[in-house]
Structure formats: structure tokens, C-alpha cells
Design an enzyme around this catalytic site. Structure first.
Site, PDB file in Angstrom:
ATOM      1  N   GLY A 245      18.377  44.834  50.124  1.00  0.00           N
ATOM      2  CA  GLY A 245      18.805  44.030  50.962  1.00  0.00           C
ATOM      3  C   GLY A 245      20.248  44.579  51.758  1.00  0.00           C
ATOM      4  N   ASP A 246      20.496  43.861  52.558  1.00  0.00           N
ATOM      5  CA  ASP A 246      20.941  44.428  53.660  1.00  0.00           C
ATOM      6  C   ASP A 246      21.653  45.827  53.858  1.00  0.00           C
ATOM      7  OD1 ASP A 246      22.244  41.537  53.955  1.00  0.00           O
ATOM      8  OD2 ASP A 246      23.113  41.125  52.533  1.00  0.00           O
ATOM      9  N   GLU A 247      20.677  46.312  53.924  1.00  0.00           N
ATOM     10  CA  GLU A 247      20.686  48.075  53.946  1.00  0.00           C
ATOM     11  C   GLU A 247      21.182  48.051  54.967  1.00  0.00           C
ATOM     12  OE1 GLU A 247      18.228  46.325  52.966  1.00  0.00           O
ATOM     13  OE2 GLU A 247      17.864  46.934  50.870  1.00  0.00           O
ATOM     14  N   GLY A 248      21.617  47.808  55.825  1.00  0.00           N
ATOM     15  CA  GLY A 248      21.816  47.880  57.469  1.00  0.00           C
ATOM     16  C   GLY A 248      19.869  47.754  57.840  1.00  0.00           C
ATOM     17  N   LYS A 249      19.450  47.165  58.241  1.00  0.00           N
ATOM     18  CA  LYS A 249      17.896  47.242  58.873  1.00  0.00           C
ATOM     19  C   LYS A 249      18.101  46.118  60.212  1.00  0.00           C
ATOM     20  CE  LYS A 249      16.476  43.911  55.520  1.00  0.00           C
ATOM     21  NZ  LYS A 249      17.528  44.115  54.308  1.00  0.00           N
TER      22      LYS A 249
ATOM     23  N   LYS B 200      20.783  47.141  62.057  1.00  0.00           N
ATOM     24  CA  LYS B 200      20.984  48.281  63.371  1.00  0.00           C
ATOM     25  C   LYS B 200      20.024  49.022  63.540  1.00  0.00           C
ATOM     26  CE  LYS B 200      23.028  52.186  63.492  1.00  0.00           C
ATOM     27  NZ  LYS B 200      24.674  53.138  63.760  1.00  0.00           N
TER      28      LYS B 200
ATOM     29  N   GLY C 165      19.838  37.826  57.179  1.00  0.00           N
ATOM     30  CA  GLY C 165      20.856  38.087  58.190  1.00  0.00           C
ATOM     31  C   GLY C 165      21.260  39.192  58.097  1.00  0.00           C
ATOM     32  N   HIS C 166      20.484  39.578  60.120  1.00  0.00           N
ATOM     33  CA  HIS C 166      20.014  41.354  60.795  1.00  0.00           C
ATOM     34  C   HIS C 166      21.636  41.339  61.424  1.00  0.00           C
ATOM     35  CE1 HIS C 166      15.976  41.556  58.979  1.00  0.00           C
ATOM     36  NE2 HIS C 166      16.797  41.290  57.779  1.00  0.00           N
TER      37      HIS C 166
ATOM     38  N   GLN D  97      15.547  40.976  53.746  1.00  0.00           N
ATOM     39  CA  GLN D  97      15.446  41.520  52.356  1.00  0.00           C
ATOM     40  C   GLN D  97      15.557  42.910  51.947  1.00  0.00           C
ATOM     41  OE1 GLN D  97      13.415  38.357  52.758  1.00  0.00           O
ATOM     42  NE2 GLN D  97      15.324  37.958  53.456  1.00  0.00           N
TER      43      GLN D  97
ATOM     44  N   ALA E 170      25.950  38.703  55.638  1.00  0.00           N
ATOM     45  CA  ALA E 170      25.766  38.196  57.275  1.00  0.00           C
ATOM     46  C   ALA E 170      25.233  36.422  57.401  1.00  0.00           C
ATOM     47  CB  ALA E 170      25.230  39.250  58.117  1.00  0.00           C
TER      48      ALA E 170
ATOM     49  N   THR F 294      25.884  33.913  54.331  1.00  0.00           N
ATOM     50  CA  THR F 294      26.377  33.046  53.668  1.00  0.00           C
ATOM     51  C   THR F 294      28.094  33.543  53.968  1.00  0.00           C
ATOM     52  OG1 THR F 294      25.812  34.586  51.512  1.00  0.00           O
ATOM     53  CG2 THR F 294      24.289  32.585  52.465  1.00  0.00           C
TER      54      THR F 294
ATOM     55  N   VAL G 199      26.935  56.232  60.746  1.00  0.00           N
ATOM     56  CA  VAL G 199      28.291  56.199  60.438  1.00  0.00           C
ATOM     57  C   VAL G 199      29.040  54.713  61.033  1.00  0.00           C
ATOM     58  CG1 VAL G 199      28.374  58.876  59.963  1.00  0.00           C
ATOM     59  CG2 VAL G 199      28.925  57.607  62.577  1.00  0.00           C
TER      60      VAL G 199
HETATM   61  P1  GDP Z   1      19.842  43.937  57.187  1.00  0.00           P
HETATM   62  O1  GDP Z   1      20.146  42.984  56.569  1.00  0.00           O
HETATM   63  O2  GDP Z   1      20.126  44.953  56.321  1.00  0.00           O
HETATM   64  O3  GDP Z   1      19.981  44.088  58.413  1.00  0.00           O
HETATM   65  O4  GDP Z   1      21.969  44.154  57.004  1.00  0.00           O
HETATM   66  P2  GDP Z   1      23.097  43.278  57.135  1.00  0.00           P
HETATM   67  O5  GDP Z   1      23.521  43.096  58.953  1.00  0.00           O
HETATM   68  O6  GDP Z   1      23.362  42.648  56.543  1.00  0.00           O
HETATM   69  O7  GDP Z   1      24.660  44.468  57.160  1.00  0.00           O
HETATM   70  C1  GDP Z   1      24.942  45.950  56.803  1.00  0.00           C
HETATM   71  C2  GDP Z   1      26.002  45.374  57.589  1.00  0.00           C
HETATM   72  O8  GDP Z   1      26.744  46.938  57.579  1.00  0.00           O
HETATM   73  C3  GDP Z   1      26.666  45.149  59.096  1.00  0.00           C
HETATM   74  O9  GDP Z   1      27.707  44.701  58.777  1.00  0.00           O
HETATM   75  C4  GDP Z   1      26.425  46.229  60.141  1.00  0.00           C
HETATM   76  O10 GDP Z   1      27.137  46.368  61.142  1.00  0.00           O
HETATM   77  C5  GDP Z   1      27.113  47.469  59.252  1.00  0.00           C
HETATM   78  N1  GDP Z   1      26.385  49.029  59.375  1.00  0.00           N
HETATM   79  C6  GDP Z   1      25.161  48.904  59.570  1.00  0.00           C
HETATM   80  N2  GDP Z   1      25.311  50.096  59.350  1.00  0.00           N
HETATM   81  C7  GDP Z   1      26.700  50.702  59.279  1.00  0.00           C
HETATM   82  C8  GDP Z   1      27.449  52.447  59.232  1.00  0.00           C
HETATM   83  O11 GDP Z   1      26.439  53.011  59.375  1.00  0.00           O
HETATM   84  N3  GDP Z   1      28.755  51.873  58.730  1.00  0.00           N
HETATM   85  C9  GDP Z   1      28.884  51.262  59.543  1.00  0.00           C
HETATM   86  N4  GDP Z   1      30.421  51.238  59.094  1.00  0.00           N
HETATM   87  N5  GDP Z   1      28.866  49.721  59.052  1.00  0.00           N
HETATM   88  C10 GDP Z   1      27.196  49.403  59.276  1.00  0.00           C
HETATM   89  P1  IMO Z   2      18.213  40.733  54.563  1.00  0.00           P
HETATM   90  O1  IMO Z   2      17.137  40.639  55.490  1.00  0.00           O
HETATM   91  C1  IMO Z   2      20.554  40.312  50.942  1.00  0.00           C
HETATM   92  C2  IMO Z   2      19.519  37.077  48.216  1.00  0.00           C
HETATM   93  C3  IMO Z   2      19.977  36.166  47.973  1.00  0.00           C
HETATM   94  C4  IMO Z   2      19.544  35.375  45.945  1.00  0.00           C
HETATM   95  C5  IMO Z   2      17.710  35.817  46.564  1.00  0.00           C
HETATM   96  C6  IMO Z   2      17.222  34.683  46.950  1.00  0.00           C
HETATM   97  O2  IMO Z   2      19.835  40.663  55.331  1.00  0.00           O
HETATM   98  O3  IMO Z   2      18.669  41.585  54.233  1.00  0.00           O
HETATM   99  P2  IMO Z   2      16.856  33.241  48.847  1.00  0.00           P
HETATM  100  O4  IMO Z   2      17.687  32.119  49.627  1.00  0.00           O
HETATM  101  O5  IMO Z   2      16.183  34.152  49.930  1.00  0.00           O
HETATM  102  O6  IMO Z   2      15.452  32.308  47.936  1.00  0.00           O
HETATM  103  O7  IMO Z   2      17.932  33.712  48.238  1.00  0.00           O
HETATM  104  O8  IMO Z   2      18.044  36.006  47.886  1.00  0.00           O
HETATM  105  N1  IMO Z   2      18.578  37.386  49.929  1.00  0.00           N
HETATM  106  C7  IMO Z   2      19.756  38.204  50.452  1.00  0.00           C
HETATM  107  N2  IMO Z   2      20.342  39.400  50.113  1.00  0.00           N
HETATM  108  N3  IMO Z   2      20.118  40.592  52.063  1.00  0.00           N
HETATM  109  C8  IMO Z   2      18.726  39.753  52.388  1.00  0.00           C
HETATM  110  O9  IMO Z   2      18.226  38.892  53.642  1.00  0.00           O
HETATM  111  C9  IMO Z   2      18.610  37.766  51.565  1.00  0.00           C
HETATM  112  N4  IMO Z   2      17.926  37.547  51.696  1.00  0.00           N
HETATM  113  C10 IMO Z   2      18.081  36.242  49.964  1.00  0.00           C
HETATM  114  O10 IMO Z   2      21.422  36.428  47.930  1.00  0.00           O
HETATM  115  O11 IMO Z   2      19.815  36.625  45.563  1.00  0.00           O
HETATM  116 MG    MG Z   3      21.508  40.842  55.672  1.00  0.00          MG
END
Ligand code: GDP
Ligand code: IMO
Ligand code: MG
Length: 422
Positions: free
Chosen positions: A12-16, A18, A40-41, A223, A297, A299, A412
């Protein structure tokens, strides 16, 4: 661009968000197919930061249709808030958003149960977002859930909710929690239902009609692969199918209508919540947190961090059928002289090239690392593949090759223009 599934290839949170925002320019419709407001995107447009939880990230582009599919679990009060916050800052949502009538509804008893179960688990807690996601999907599987179509139908809603509150209050009492007031839940949910009613539709039929008319669709995964209910590090997972198949079941668009799968990953690894993270490393966590990055993003929790885990991403590539890779956050590694990559797991005498199902086995695995030279120079102002430092290009090519898919994008910085296409 045809129909594209975008998934997270890690935890999760790979930067999807963006990447979705960047790719939305080329499509007509963006669809969320699983998860709920646990997601949280983050999308930056100029100086403005938007964090989307339930609404597809495509909403930030004008005149793109966004769909919340049947596979999503919806907290209607959270959704109304999200719509209002976006509209307050000038983003048009009504008219650009459709919500599946078959999507399940998250209720306060789901959140309460989520929190109770977590605290009862003590040290073994999952570290959920406490948004009620697990209990809501649990009710869906148990066939006791209420759907959006129920929420917008006042009589039916009242009757069904009364039964659900009765049963859940008994459970809450048994767990030592306060029972819920039927009236309070009913009235607030009905108000949200009235607000959302004009957006609720048969999204399956709508998507198929749009496809007939030539629309290109982007399926926005939430996720990441190793949080998948079936394929992740169970029980430290979320309660939906975060892998590519979830895009089909969660939207009603069949697998043979999908054209490609894009995997998004960081050139290192993060995880928020409990559970295995084989390459976890305090030094890289300190470095990234010190840069002010890798805080959740949704919590706000500090994310756990580690080196790039090619065993995990290779496994993700086969689970999702990843064709193309987008590597975000390249700039996170800008200050390193040496970068470690996990190429295999050593488990006793065995060397594993996949993530084992059994967490006890996984806990006994030692990552096997190979070191690569870092570029130790800022990349955030670079806008083309050719002008990236050769060592950065080489690192990206290596991790894509180890993952087993073609690198087509890297990023970047969080801004739209900090995106490099190959
Ligand atoms: P998502 O859940 O996969 O959409 O990712 P999140 O938004 O939770 O977390 C990704 C974080 O990386 C966010 O704060 C983005 O603004 C940030 N982000 C995405 N791509 C880049 C990048 O190439 N560089 C930097 N510095 N931040 C990035
Ligand atoms: P995005 O879409 C990262 C994690 C929680 C916990 C587990 C189970 O932003 O990548 P839940 O509330 O779903 O029952 O929690 O999954 N988790 C995430 N971790 N990015 C997310 O979404 C997540 N959504 C849930 O932290 O470990
Ligand atoms: Mg996220």
C-alpha cells in the site's frame, strides 16, 4: 489507452494516487473497485494537496467520470464529507461521480467492532485503520450487510437497520462496548442517503454502455498486493482483494475486457500497521522520516520502511499479471551511496524466491541482499529519462528486471510534472 488496472505492488501507499492522476488525462472513466476509506491517495496539484479516501483520484481532472464500484465498502457520512470538502475547494463532484447501488455500507457498529477486536488482540493486533472495513466485509460475506440501494430506500432501510442494530448492540454489549442508538444512526444515515441518492446507479450497466461507446477506463486499486485478503500476509491484511482480480469482481467488468495491468511500487518498501516486513530497516526509516516523508495519508502513522524487496515485487507481478511498472519516490533514495536490494529469502537450508504463505516460515527467513551503487545526487528537478543519473537509471532497470515487468514510468516528486515516461 484502453482498459487499465492499476495496483499497488507492495504493502500500500506506493503512490497510486499520483500515478492515477497523471494517467487520468488519457482516459474517460476512473473506477474504484475495492476497499473503503481505509485508503488515502495523495495528489498534489500545484501547491494544493488532496487526499482521496473513497472518491477515485480521477475526480481532480475536469470532466472525467468517476465510479465507486460494487466492491467498495462505503461509509456514507465519510463520503458526503469528502464530497463537500472537494466542492468547497472548487472541485466538481456531483455530475462526475456515480456510486454503485450494490456497494455495501459501513456502519458505526462496524467501526466499533473493528476497534474492539483490535484492542482485544493486544500485541497481536493488525493495526487496522479502524474504519470498520473488516467487519463491513464480514457482514457482506455473512449476507447480513446493507447496500447503497437499501440506504436510499427509506422504508426498507429502517426495517433492515433496526434488525442490524439490535444484533450488533448485543455483540457490542458482550464486548463491553456501549450500545448504539437506532435513531441516531438511522437519522444521520438517512440524511447521507438523501444527499447521495442522485449519484447512486447501476454502475455495471453504465460501464458496459460506456465501453460500447468506446470509453477507456482506469481501475484504481487501493491498498497493495500483500494486503490482499487471499494473497497477502494473512491475517495482517485488509479484507478485500487488492490484487488485479478485485478490479473485475469489484466493477462487473470481465477479465477479458481488461487490456493491461500497471503495478506501482517504490524503489524501497513501506508498510503501515503490523505484520511481516522482511526488509525492514531502522536506518532507512530514519532517513525517510527525517526527510519528512512516509507518514500515513489516512491515519498519520509513521510508516515502517525497508529496502526494496524484489522477492515480494516478483511475487506481486505474477499475482497481478503486471505488464508495466511505475516506480514512484525515486528521489527518496537520492542521498545514498549504496542501495541494498533483497533478491531472495534464505529460510534455513532453503532459498525462497516467493513470499511463503506461512508467517512462521516467513519470520524465519533472512533477506539475501545485493548492494548497488547509489547516485547520491538530487533527482527532483529532472524531467527526462535521459537526464536521470546513469546510476539511477541502472537501479530502476535492475529492480524492474528483477520484478519481471517493463518499466514505463518513474516519478521524482509528488507533483504532476515530476513524472518521467520512458
Ligand atoms: P497511495 O495510497 O498509493 O496513493 O500513496 P499515498 O498517497 O498514501 O502515499 C504516497 C506518498 O508519496 C504521498 O505523500 C505522495 O504525495 C508521495 N509521492 C508520490 N510520488 C512521489 C515521488 O515521486 N516523490 C515524492 N517525494 N513523493 C511522492
Ligand atoms: P492505500 O490505498 C497502506 C493496512 C492497515 C492495516 C491493514 C488492515 O492508501 O494504499 P484495514 O483498516 O484495511 O482493516 O487495515 O491494512 N491498510 C493500508 N496500508 N495503505 C492503505 O491504503 C491501506 N489500507 C489499509 O494499516 O495494516
Ligand atoms: Mg495511501
Amino acid at each position: 489507452m484502453a482498459n487499465t488496472i492499476l495496483v499497488g505492488a507492495q504493502w500500500g501507499d506506493e503512490g497510486k494516487g499520483k500515478i492515477i492522476d497523471v494517467l487520468t488525462e488519457e482516459v474517460d472513466i476512473v473506477v474504484r473497485t475495492q476497499g473503503g476509506n481505509n485508503a488515502g491517495h495523495t495528489v498534489w496539484i500545484g501547491e494544493k494537496k488532496y487526499v482521496l479516501h473513497l472518491i477515485p483520484s480521477g475526480i481532480l481532472r475536469e470532466d472525467k467520470l468517476c465510479v465507486i464500484g460494487n466492491g467498495v465498502v462505503i461509509d456514507p457520512i465519510g463520503l458526503v464529507q469528502e464530497i463537500e470538502e472537494l466542492e468547497r475547494v472548487g472541485i466538481r463532484v456531483s455530475g462526475n461521480l456515480l456510486i454503485s447501488e450494490a456497494a455495501h455500507v459501513v456502519f458505526p457498529y462496524h467501526r466499533e467492532l473493528d476497534a474492539r477486536r483490535e484492542s482485544m488482540k493486544g500485541q497481536n493486533k493488525i493495526g487496522t485503520t479502524k474504519r470498520g472495513i473488516g467487519p463491513a466485509y464480514g457482514d457482506k460475506a455473512a449476507r447480513t450487510g446493507l447496500r447503497m440501494i437499501d440506504l436510499i430506500n427509506p422504508e426498507r432501510f429502517e426495517e433492515k437497520l433496526r434488525l442490524r442494530i439490535k444484533e450488533n448492540n448485543e455483540i457490542l454489549r458482550a464486548l463491553g462496548a456501549k450500545p448504539l442508538s437506532f435513531k441516531k444512526v438511522h437519522d444521520s444515515y438517512r440524511a447521507a442517503g438523501d444527499r447521495l441518492k442522485p449519484l447512486v446507479a447501476n454502475t455495471v450497466i453504465h460501464l458496459h454502455q460506456a465501453m460500447k461507446n468506446g470509453a477507456d477506463i482506469l481501475f484504481e486499486g487501493a491498498q497493495g498486493t500483500f494486503l490482499d485478503l487471499d494473497h497477502g500476509t494473512y491475517p495482517f491484511v485488509t479484507s478485500s482483494n487488492t490484487t488485479a482480480g478485485g478490479a473485475c469482481t469489484g466493477s462487473g467488468v470481465a477479465p477479458n475486457r481488461m487490456d493491461r495491468v500497471i503495478g506501482v511500487m517504490k524503489p524501497y518498501t513501506t508498510r503501515v500497521g503490523e505484520g511481516p516486513l522482511p526488509t525492514e530497516n531502522a536506518q532507512i526509516a530514519d532517513m525517510l522520516h527525517g526527510m519528512g516523508r512516509e507518514f500515513g495519508a489516512t491515519t498519520g502513522r509513521a510508516r515502517r520502511c525497508g529496502w526494496f524487496d524484489a522477492v515480494a515485487t516478483r511475487h506481486a507481478a505474477i499475482l497481478n499479471g503486471i505488464d508495466e511498472l511505475a516506480v514512484t519516490n525515486l528521489d527518496g533514495l537520492d542521498t545514498l551511496d549504496t542501495i541494498e536490494v533483497c533478491t531472495a529469502y534464505k529460510c534455513g537450508e532453503k532459498v525462497l524466491e516467493y513470499v511463503p504463505v506461512d508467517l512462521e516460515t516467513l519470520s524465519q527467513c533472512e533477506p539475501v541482499y545485493t548492494a548497488f551503487p547509489g547516485w547520491n545526487t538530487p533527482t527532483d528537478k529532472i524531467r527526462s529519462w535521459k537526464t536521470l543519473p546513469p546510476k539511477a537509471r541502472s537501479y530502476l532497470k535492475i529492480i524492474a528486471e528483477m520484478t519481471g515487468a517493463e518499466l514505463t514510468m518513474t516519478s521524482v516528486g509528488p507533483a504532476r510534472d515530476q513524472t518521467i515516461f520512458l
